[in-house]
Design an enzyme around this catalytic site. Structure first.
Site, mmCIF file in Angstrom:
data_model
loop_
_atom_site.group_PDB
_atom_site.id
_atom_site.type_symbol
_atom_site.label_atom_id
_atom_site.label_comp_id
_atom_site.label_asym_id
_atom_site.label_seq_id
_atom_site.Cartn_x
_atom_site.Cartn_y
_atom_site.Cartn_z
ATOM 1 N N HIS A 18 -9.341 1.056 5.281
ATOM 2 C CA HIS A 18 -8.047 1.254 5.949
ATOM 3 C C HIS A 18 -8.260 2.160 7.155
ATOM 4 O O HIS A 18 -9.056 3.102 7.116
ATOM 5 C CB HIS A 18 -7.043 1.874 4.974
ATOM 6 C CG HIS A 18 -5.639 1.843 5.498
ATOM 7 N ND1 HIS A 18 -5.203 2.727 6.458
ATOM 8 C CD2 HIS A 18 -4.603 1.018 5.227
ATOM 9 C CE1 HIS A 18 -3.933 2.436 6.745
ATOM 10 N NE2 HIS A 18 -3.551 1.406 6.022
ATOM 11 N N SER A 41 3.655 -2.371 10.278
ATOM 12 C CA SER A 41 5.107 -2.393 10.452
ATOM 13 C C SER A 41 5.757 -3.722 10.058
ATOM 14 O O SER A 41 6.698 -4.174 10.714
ATOM 15 C CB SER A 41 5.477 -2.006 11.898
ATOM 16 O OG SER A 41 5.087 -0.661 12.153
ATOM 17 N N ASN A 46 0.875 -1.187 0.000
ATOM 18 C CA ASN A 46 0.000 0.000 0.000
ATOM 19 C C ASN A 46 0.903 1.226 0.000
ATOM 20 O O ASN A 46 1.531 1.526 1.009
ATOM 21 C CB ASN A 46 -0.891 -0.029 1.252
ATOM 22 C CG ASN A 46 -1.681 1.257 1.437
ATOM 23 O OD1 ASN A 46 -1.804 2.056 0.502
ATOM 24 N ND2 ASN A 46 -2.219 1.449 2.633
ATOM 25 N N GLY A 84 2.836 1.978 10.718
ATOM 26 C CA GLY A 84 3.815 3.048 10.535
ATOM 27 C C GLY A 84 4.583 3.411 11.793
ATOM 28 O O GLY A 84 5.253 4.441 11.838
ATOM 29 N N GLU A 139 -5.178 -5.100 10.944
ATOM 30 C CA GLU A 139 -4.130 -4.094 11.101
ATOM 31 C C GLU A 139 -4.354 -3.317 12.400
ATOM 32 O O GLU A 139 -5.166 -2.388 12.437
ATOM 33 C CB GLU A 139 -4.176 -3.102 9.935
ATOM 34 C CG GLU A 139 -3.957 -3.729 8.584
ATOM 35 C CD GLU A 139 -3.391 -2.721 7.605
ATOM 36 O OE1 GLU A 139 -2.278 -2.930 7.137
ATOM 37 O OE2 GLU A 139 -4.055 -1.700 7.344
ATOM 38 N N GLU A 189 -6.635 4.515 8.314
ATOM 39 C CA GLU A 189 -6.427 5.950 8.073
ATOM 40 C C GLU A 189 -7.691 6.585 7.507
ATOM 41 O O GLU A 189 -8.038 7.719 7.847
ATOM 42 C CB GLU A 189 -5.209 6.151 7.150
ATOM 43 C CG GLU A 189 -3.917 5.869 7.907
ATOM 44 C CD GLU A 189 -2.757 5.401 7.046
ATOM 45 O OE1 GLU A 189 -2.826 5.498 5.811
ATOM 46 O OE2 GLU A 189 -1.761 4.929 7.642
HETATM 47 C C1 PEP Z 1 -0.655 -0.004 6.113
HETATM 48 O O1 PEP Z 1 -0.685 1.152 5.755
HETATM 49 O O2 PEP Z 1 -1.594 -0.740 5.827
HETATM 50 C C2 PEP Z 1 0.508 -0.455 6.878
HETATM 51 C C3 PEP Z 1 0.454 -1.644 7.398
HETATM 52 O O3 PEP Z 1 1.566 0.403 6.992
HETATM 53 P P1 PEP Z 1 3.031 0.052 7.586
HETATM 54 O O4 PEP Z 1 3.455 -1.244 6.972
HETATM 55 O O5 PEP Z 1 3.882 1.202 7.135
HETATM 56 O O6 PEP Z 1 2.881 -0.039 9.051
#
Ligand code: PEP
Length: 248
Positions: free
Chosen positions: A93, A208, A10, A169, A163, A95
């Site tokens: 997501h 992450s 992503n 992040g 997630e 976000e």
């Molecule tokens: C994501 O945005 O779905 C995500 C898992 O980001 P990151 O791997 O940077 O934590």
């Protein structure tokens, strides 16, 4: 049951035309590991160029509107993303749930819009740190799943990404035991909601994921792949995650 692993990147609001060169190495890794699926969700503006550049790689969107068309300034429909070359989209997501106040009902409608368009959906769920600390993680996530799971969800067009919001992040990840426990709870809920077909739906872990932690995370119980943000931006970081999913 054996499920094909899926490693999806992503790019979020990162990348430009020059960055699409990274897709060459990612597509080569996908071709080298035909036993797993590899996909990259690009910013909407890069979907067409990305899909043209690496036709064999599954290129996707990061969001679509729930409606098929209409007066929705600034949005794109599933069919528009598909016409540009997207085969799938992420929906829900964290976000978008946080920044755009997207509800479970909306996320579900978006996933159903993808299905109508003949596309695949990756539906995201995950708890905040406050919810985990309060011992609410499993309840929150399974409730989100119940509210966001599209009608008729099936393995050939729908995957779930767990997630934890606090792991995205941040460089922090849950323990392998916590991931396995949550994926087990999601799997049980899927069986409740979908029946036997729930066993075939892939459950991705996201938050992450890196080359270093991928081997352990990707082979935890009931983990069928990963959704990767930061480490999907370059082939150098993403390809070892693909290799870890493939088991080498
Ligand atoms: C994501 O945005 O779905 C995500 C898992 O980001 P990151 O791997 O940077 O934590």
């Amino acid at each position: 049951m054996t499920r094909r692993k899926l490693v999806a990147g992503n790019w979020k609001m990162n990348g430009d035309r020059a960055a699409l060169a990274e897709l060459d190495g990612i597509a080569a890794a996908a071709a080298a590991h035909p036993a797993i699926d590899v996909a990259i969700a690009l910013p909407a503006t890069l979907i067409a160029a990305g899909a043209e550049r690496v036709p064999a790689l599954a290129i996707g969107a990061q969001d679509v509107h729930a409606a098929d068309k209409g007066a929705f300034t600034g949005c794109i429909s599933a069919n528009m993303a598909k016409e540009a070359g997207a085969r799938f989209s992420i929906v829900g997501h964290s976000e978008r749930r946080a920044d755009q106040k997207e509800s479970d009902v909306l996320v579900k409608a978006k996933a159903e819009a993808l299905h109508r368009a003949g596309m695949q959906a990756i539906v995201c769920v995950g708890e905040t740190l406050e919810q985990r600390d309060a011992g609410e993680a499993e309840r929150v996530v399974t409730q989100q799943l119940e509210g966001s799971l599209p009608d008729g969800a099936a393995a050939d067009w729908c995957a779930i990404a767990y997630e934890p919001v606090w792991a995205i992040g941040t460089g922090r990840t849950p323990t392998i035991e916590d991931v396995a426990a949550m994926h087990g709870a999601i799997r049980a809920k899927l069986r409740d909601l979908v029946g036997e077909g729930g066993d075939a739906i892939r459950l991705l872990y996201g938050g992450s994921v890196t080359a270093e932690n991928a081997p352990a995370l990707l082979h935890a119980s009931d983990v069928d792949g990963a959704l990767v943000g930061g480490a999907s931006l370059t082939a150098a970081k993403f390809v070892p995650i693909v290799a870890a999913a493939a088991g080498n």
